[in-house]
Design a protein around this motif. Sequence first.
Motif, short mmCIF file in Angstrom:
data_model
loop_
_atom_site.label_atom_id
_atom_site.label_comp_id
_atom_site.label_asym_id
_atom_site.label_seq_id
_atom_site.Cartn_x
_atom_site.Cartn_y
_atom_site.Cartn_z
N GLU A 141 65.26 -23.10 75.39
CA GLU A 141 64.22 -23.89 76.04
C GLU A 141 63.51 -24.79 75.04
O GLU A 141 63.20 -25.95 75.34
CB GLU A 141 63.20 -22.98 76.74
CG GLU A 141 62.21 -23.76 77.59
CD GLU A 141 61.29 -22.89 78.40
OE1 GLU A 141 60.39 -23.45 79.08
OE2 GLU A 141 61.44 -21.65 78.38
N ALA A 142 63.28 -24.27 73.84
CA ALA A 142 62.63 -25.08 72.81
C ALA A 142 63.48 -26.28 72.44
O ALA A 142 63.00 -27.42 72.39
CB ALA A 142 62.34 -24.23 71.58
N LEU A 143 64.78 -26.06 72.20
CA LEU A 143 65.66 -27.15 71.80
C LEU A 143 65.81 -28.18 72.92
O LEU A 143 65.88 -29.38 72.67
CB LEU A 143 67.03 -26.60 71.40
CG LEU A 143 67.03 -25.71 70.14
CD1 LEU A 143 68.42 -25.13 69.91
CD2 LEU A 143 66.58 -26.49 68.92
N ARG A 144 65.86 -27.70 74.16
CA ARG A 144 66.03 -28.63 75.29
C ARG A 144 64.76 -29.43 75.56
O ARG A 144 64.83 -30.48 76.21
CB ARG A 144 66.41 -27.84 76.54
CG ARG A 144 67.84 -27.30 76.52
CD ARG A 144 68.09 -26.34 77.66
NE ARG A 144 69.44 -25.79 77.59
CZ ARG A 144 69.80 -24.63 78.13
NH1 ARG A 144 68.90 -23.90 78.77
NH2 ARG A 144 71.04 -24.20 78.03
N ASN A 145 63.64 -28.95 75.08
CA ASN A 145 62.38 -29.66 75.34
C ASN A 145 61.88 -30.43 74.13
O ASN A 145 60.72 -30.81 74.07
CB ASN A 145 61.31 -28.67 75.82
CG ASN A 145 61.49 -28.33 77.30
OD1 ASN A 145 61.14 -29.11 78.18
ND2 ASN A 145 62.06 -27.17 77.57
#
Length: 217
Positions: free
Chosen positions: A97-101
């Motif tokens: 989620e962090a990388l995608r955001n």
Amino acid sequence: MTELDITRILLVDDHPMMRRGLRDLLELEPDLEPVGEAGSGPDAIRLASELEPDLILLDLNMPGMDGLETLKRLRDDEVDARIIMFTVSDDQSHVLEALRNGADGYLLKDMDAEHLVAQIRQAAQGKLALSPELTMVLAEAIRERPKTSTQVQASSLTKREKDVLRWIAKGQSNKMIARKLDITEGTVKVHVKRLLNKLGMRSRTEAAVWVVENQLL
């Protein structure tokens, strides 16, 4: 003698002792400068706007607005600093989620100081900062990366936009890109924000991957 390129860093963690330890560590490095501290998400958003740091070290688990929500808000506000999540959590869903955001890295707090500094420098150079044990998670994140940006063709970009993208892919800061292209740092920031919006991306790391995929280097 060449001028030392200083990376200005904002530290975000709800534990004062952790922030103090990080500040003391970074102050030992001639090219890393802690310029501010925030103990909450709202404070981080305010200081990111006021200080315009080059890099933000962001805790994941904070009361109220957590690190992921803070990350989303920072990217929604078009903060173009490199953002590294710094946490005790190696939960795969958190990493993805962090990388995608729009995170430019994900580091675990149990890493040794020398490795942490090396990873921060890597992020400052435009590369992904990632704890070694999370490499397989990164591979999955790349495989599942949203394809919205593929709708934008490289041929639709202006020459100046391509020039800026190439320097981003080489890990250059806004300051260095301004020198290379003989334009102001403010103009570079405008170009970067427009490019990320145009490509449907949330971080410089995503843009760098796109440059490689489209063979623009």
